[in-house]
Scaffold this active site. Structure first.
Site, mmCIF file in Angstrom:
data_model
loop_
_atom_site.group_PDB
_atom_site.id
_atom_site.type_symbol
_atom_site.label_atom_id
_atom_site.label_comp_id
_atom_site.label_asym_id
_atom_site.label_seq_id
_atom_site.Cartn_x
_atom_site.Cartn_y
_atom_site.Cartn_z
ATOM 1 N N LYS A 197 0.832 -1.210 0.000
ATOM 2 C CA LYS A 197 0.000 0.000 0.000
ATOM 3 C C LYS A 197 0.869 1.264 0.000
ATOM 4 O O LYS A 197 0.629 2.192 -0.769
ATOM 5 C CB LYS A 197 -0.891 -0.003 1.254
ATOM 6 C CG LYS A 197 -1.538 1.333 1.561
ATOM 7 C CD LYS A 197 -2.390 1.276 2.803
ATOM 8 C CE LYS A 197 -1.671 1.585 4.092
ATOM 9 N NZ LYS A 197 -1.362 3.006 4.320
ATOM 10 N N ASN A 198 1.876 1.289 0.871
ATOM 11 C CA ASN A 198 2.671 2.511 1.019
ATOM 12 C C ASN A 198 3.594 2.773 -0.166
ATOM 13 O O ASN A 198 4.164 3.853 -0.282
ATOM 14 C CB ASN A 198 3.489 2.473 2.321
ATOM 15 C CG ASN A 198 2.593 2.704 3.532
ATOM 16 O OD1 ASN A 198 1.399 2.974 3.385
ATOM 17 N ND2 ASN A 198 3.161 2.584 4.721
ATOM 18 N N ARG A 236 -4.420 10.718 4.543
ATOM 19 C CA ARG A 236 -3.325 11.698 4.555
ATOM 20 C C ARG A 236 -2.458 11.617 3.311
ATOM 21 O O ARG A 236 -1.956 12.627 2.829
ATOM 22 C CB ARG A 236 -2.400 11.441 5.749
ATOM 23 C CG ARG A 236 -3.023 11.497 7.078
ATOM 24 C CD ARG A 236 -1.992 11.187 8.126
ATOM 25 N NE ARG A 236 -0.779 11.970 7.890
ATOM 26 C CZ ARG A 236 -0.637 13.226 8.225
ATOM 27 N NH1 ARG A 236 -1.607 13.858 8.819
ATOM 28 N NH2 ARG A 236 0.476 13.853 7.965
ATOM 29 N N CYS A 258 -3.514 12.905 13.447
ATOM 30 C CA CYS A 258 -4.309 11.686 13.336
ATOM 31 C C CYS A 258 -4.111 10.893 14.615
ATOM 32 O O CYS A 258 -3.457 11.361 15.543
ATOM 33 C CB CYS A 258 -3.923 10.887 12.098
ATOM 34 S SG CYS A 258 -2.345 10.097 12.251
ATOM 35 N N ARG A 286 1.759 14.814 13.128
ATOM 36 C CA ARG A 286 2.086 14.609 11.720
ATOM 37 C C ARG A 286 2.056 15.884 10.859
ATOM 38 O O ARG A 286 1.232 16.027 9.948
ATOM 39 C CB ARG A 286 1.189 13.521 11.132
ATOM 40 C CG ARG A 286 1.249 12.254 11.958
ATOM 41 C CD ARG A 286 0.539 11.107 11.349
ATOM 42 N NE ARG A 286 1.303 10.483 10.279
ATOM 43 C CZ ARG A 286 0.902 9.394 9.638
ATOM 44 N NH1 ARG A 286 -0.231 8.826 9.958
ATOM 45 N NH2 ARG A 286 1.640 8.871 8.684
ATOM 46 N N PRO A 287 2.971 16.805 11.134
ATOM 47 C CA PRO A 287 3.026 18.045 10.348
ATOM 48 C C PRO A 287 3.597 17.812 8.943
ATOM 49 O O PRO A 287 4.067 16.719 8.623
ATOM 50 C CB PRO A 287 3.978 18.927 11.152
ATOM 51 C CG PRO A 287 4.838 17.978 11.909
ATOM 52 C CD PRO A 287 4.016 16.737 12.154
ATOM 53 N N ASP A 293 5.765 20.297 7.604
ATOM 54 C CA ASP A 293 6.743 21.384 7.463
ATOM 55 C C ASP A 293 7.936 21.013 6.581
ATOM 56 O O ASP A 293 8.448 21.839 5.823
ATOM 57 C CB ASP A 293 7.218 21.839 8.865
ATOM 58 C CG ASP A 293 7.748 20.683 9.699
ATOM 59 O OD1 ASP A 293 7.145 19.591 9.646
ATOM 60 O OD2 ASP A 293 8.757 20.860 10.394
ATOM 61 N N ASP A 298 5.503 0.693 11.864
ATOM 62 C CA ASP A 298 4.257 0.038 11.426
ATOM 63 C C ASP A 298 4.175 -1.430 11.847
ATOM 64 O O ASP A 298 3.163 -2.087 11.588
ATOM 65 C CB ASP A 298 4.107 0.152 9.903
ATOM 66 C CG ASP A 298 3.731 1.564 9.470
ATOM 67 O OD1 ASP A 298 3.423 2.394 10.343
ATOM 68 O OD2 ASP A 298 3.754 1.838 8.249
ATOM 69 N N ILE A 341 9.204 7.206 16.426
ATOM 70 C CA ILE A 341 8.762 7.901 15.205
ATOM 71 C C ILE A 341 7.508 8.749 15.468
ATOM 72 O O ILE A 341 7.436 9.898 15.053
ATOM 73 C CB ILE A 341 8.464 6.893 14.059
ATOM 74 C CG1 ILE A 341 9.647 5.931 13.859
ATOM 75 C CG2 ILE A 341 8.101 7.628 12.761
ATOM 76 C CD1 ILE A 341 10.874 6.509 13.224
ATOM 77 N N ARG A 396 -8.237 -0.666 5.083
ATOM 78 C CA ARG A 396 -7.345 0.312 4.438
ATOM 79 C C ARG A 396 -6.023 -0.330 4.036
ATOM 80 O O ARG A 396 -5.386 0.112 3.087
ATOM 81 C CB ARG A 396 -7.035 1.464 5.410
ATOM 82 C CG ARG A 396 -8.199 2.375 5.693
ATOM 83 C CD ARG A 396 -7.746 3.559 6.521
ATOM 84 N NE ARG A 396 -6.508 4.071 5.974
ATOM 85 C CZ ARG A 396 -5.482 4.512 6.691
ATOM 86 N NH1 ARG A 396 -5.551 4.550 7.993
ATOM 87 N NH2 ARG A 396 -4.395 4.955 6.109
HETATM 88 C C1 UD1 Z 1 4.838 6.919 6.233
HETATM 89 C C2 UD1 Z 1 3.920 5.716 6.148
HETATM 90 C C3 UD1 Z 1 3.502 5.272 7.547
HETATM 91 C C4 UD1 Z 1 4.751 5.032 8.408
HETATM 92 C C5 UD1 Z 1 5.672 6.240 8.384
HETATM 93 C C6 UD1 Z 1 6.981 5.997 9.111
HETATM 94 C C7 UD1 Z 1 2.747 6.009 4.055
HETATM 95 C C8 UD1 Z 1 1.469 6.335 3.356
HETATM 96 N N1 UD1 Z 1 2.730 6.092 5.400
HETATM 97 O O1 UD1 Z 1 4.091 7.976 6.835
HETATM 98 O O2 UD1 Z 1 2.749 4.076 7.425
HETATM 99 O O3 UD1 Z 1 4.344 4.792 9.737
HETATM 100 O O4 UD1 Z 1 5.988 6.590 7.023
HETATM 101 O O5 UD1 Z 1 7.648 4.914 8.564
HETATM 102 O O6 UD1 Z 1 3.721 5.632 3.438
HETATM 103 N N2 UD1 Z 1 7.430 14.741 10.198
HETATM 104 C C9 UD1 Z 1 7.588 16.088 10.469
HETATM 105 N N3 UD1 Z 1 7.431 16.977 9.446
HETATM 106 C C10 UD1 Z 1 7.143 16.578 8.163
HETATM 107 C C11 UD1 Z 1 6.995 15.223 7.900
HETATM 108 C C12 UD1 Z 1 7.151 14.312 8.929
HETATM 109 O O7 UD1 Z 1 7.856 16.469 11.598
HETATM 110 O O8 UD1 Z 1 7.026 17.462 7.289
HETATM 111 C C13 UD1 Z 1 7.578 13.766 11.306
HETATM 112 C C14 UD1 Z 1 6.296 12.989 11.560
HETATM 113 O O9 UD1 Z 1 5.422 13.691 12.400
HETATM 114 C C15 UD1 Z 1 6.834 11.718 12.195
HETATM 115 C C16 UD1 Z 1 8.154 11.508 11.475
HETATM 116 O O10 UD1 Z 1 8.503 12.777 10.910
HETATM 117 O O11 UD1 Z 1 7.074 11.921 13.546
HETATM 118 C C17 UD1 Z 1 8.122 10.468 10.369
HETATM 119 O O12 UD1 Z 1 7.046 10.754 9.490
HETATM 120 P P1 UD1 Z 1 7.041 10.327 7.959
HETATM 121 O O13 UD1 Z 1 8.214 9.442 7.687
HETATM 122 O O14 UD1 Z 1 6.885 11.557 7.140
HETATM 123 O O15 UD1 Z 1 5.719 9.467 7.894
HETATM 124 P P2 UD1 Z 1 4.632 9.478 6.753
HETATM 125 O O16 UD1 Z 1 5.277 9.665 5.426
HETATM 126 O O17 UD1 Z 1 3.506 10.356 7.134
#
Ligand code: UD1
Length: 432
Positions: A22-23, A100, A124, A129-130, A132, A314, A336, A407
């Protein structure tokens, strides 16, 4: 809302076919927005998140053709995506709120059309989950970003500009989004501290097949030489390592033996090592993994979630459930997400012995038995942890809010039933 009912105590044995990830599929679908030619994706999992993403792309003007296919003798979907010309550059709140990963349209639309409006995803169940990192990276590439009325308004005059970006934190989403933006940017983009998850490699491989120039795939430094135009391509979605890891735990927790067909051991090195350290026999083949816990006494192990190749967040909930059936104590540390122990209160209702310390760690002690109960979870992987607990609990467990599982787990009951689980879906209206 559907429920899943499990009567615990069966030893699971047999083979389970692992679906496409899925991811990986979600960003791959969005990569098709980068070209006016057809991008065909095979080995697509049949999941509600894929349907949701398809709906969003249809709304943007993508024509999608769906085919029933067979991958290695198992049914899977093939989708052909063609965005000749986008009719909308807006990802509305109603889509983003439900999924998302809708934010993966931002990089491609901005790169191809110089404009995108995306509803800001809120927090969520597992944390804030920002976005930025996504947004500041796009700004470094010359985009103007404004946040107004809950929406991100992004635009750029001409093409995005290649630049050297050092991500301040490791983010899967930001790495995928900026990779998709950089392939059509002017000049060279270097992404340092990029996430290395296998799904990112899968995306980079599709982009290269479409004519992109990406180097450093599988490492934390990606170098992208922008091109003016991309073309169509055909790509097979990588196997779902989280689904494989989840069923590996199903074998281990029931002290059974399951061969995970189509699973890729290199994507699961750390979780497989934890299973081995616990006392499970693991055989790694090129395209399958055998998990054999028959007659095994398992011992607790400490795990800490980290970006790939570390232990995946995950799979944290599933392994935490497994630790409940091991001898001694295990420490589970989540690094994470800040709120990823929501499965614990539900497991406690089934007789678990878990102490959560702050938001970051939990001490799990093995218990003699778990007992079935009605439970519900707030996210996808936590829901699977409750299924796992139900598989070994005495009596009946009913897992509510099955839409979380739909999902991310294709044909969940069918797959578990095929290895001997006593499990059924209660459709809304069938009972009570
Ligand atoms: C993806 C996966 C999710 C998995 C996660 C971590 C998908 C659709 N989802 O989520 O299943 O649990 O990777 O392996 O592939 N962060 C920030 N700012 C940002 C982006 C991220 O602070 O702009 C933080 C997040 O809040 C979190 C960490 O970075 O604490 C990791 O997030 P990220 O790797 O971006 O996860 P997702 O891509 O949302």
């Amino acid at each position: 809302m559907d429920k899943i009912k499990i009567r615990g105590g069966k030893v699971l044995e047999g083979k389970i076919h692992i679906s496409g990830a899925k991811n990986a599929a979600l960003p791959l679908i969005c990569a098709s927005l980068l070209t006016d030619e057809t991008v065909t994706l095979t080995n697509m999992p049949m999941l509600s998140d894929i349907k949701a993403m398809n709906l969003l792309l249809t709304q943007l003007g993508t024509q999608i053709d769906e085919f029933d296919d067979f991958i290695d003798g198992h049914p899977a979907k093939t989708y052909a995506y063609r965005t000749k010309e986008a009719v909308s550059l807006i990802a509305p709140y109603d889509y983003v709120r439900k999924m998302r990963a809708s934010y993966y349209v931002l990089g491609p639309l901005l790169a191809r059309y110089g404009k995108c409006e995306l509803s800001l995803p809120g927090g969520c169940a597992i944390g804030a989950r920002p976005m930025d990192i996504h947004l500041s990276s796009l700004e470094q590439m010359g985009a103007k970003i404004e946040i107004k009325n809950g929406y991100i308004f992004a635009d750029v005059k001409g093409r995005l500009k290649g630049t050297h970006i050092i991500f301040p934190g490791v983010s899967v989403g930001a790495t995928c989004n900026i990779l998709m933006a950089a392939v059509l940017a002017e000049g060279r983009t270097v992404l340092e501290n990029a996430a290395k998850e296998p799904e990112i490699g899968d995306l980079a491989n599709l982009l290269n097949a479409m004519g992109a120039k990406i180097e450093g795939i599988g490492t934390s430094v990606l170098t992208i030489d922008g091109v003016e135009k991309l073309h169509g391509a055909k790509h097979k979605v990588i196997a779902d390592r989280i689904e494989a890891g989840s069923y590996a735990v199903a074998a281990a927790i029931t002290r059974g033996k399951i061969e995970l067909i189509n699973a890729l051991p290199w994507t699961l090195k750390r979780p497989l090592q934890v299973l081995k350290d616990m006392g499970v026999r693991v055989t790694e083949n090129e395209n399958s993994i055998v998990i054999d816990a028959k007659g095994c006494t398992l011992t607790g192990q400490d795990i800490m979630t980290e970006p790939f190749p570390g232990f995946p967040t995950d799979l944290q909930a599933q392994f935490l459930a497994l630790m409940l059936t091991a001898e001694g104590a295990s420490m589970v540390t989540e690094t994470i997400f800040e709120n990823r122990f929501m499965h614990v209160p539900e497991l406690l209702r089934m007789g678990a012995n878990i102490n959560v310390h702050g938001h970051a760690s939990a001490i799990v002690r093995g218990v003699k038995k778990l007992s079935g109960a009605p439970v519900m979870a707030t996210d996808l992987r936590a829901s699977f942890a409750l299924i796992l607990a139900g598989l070994v609990a005495e009596g009946e467990t009913t897992v509510n809010r099955v839409y979380h599982l739909d999902r991310g787990y294709e044909k969940l009951e069918e797959k578990l039933k095929s290895v001997g689980a006593d499990i059924e879906r209660i459709k809304e209206g069938d009972e009570e």
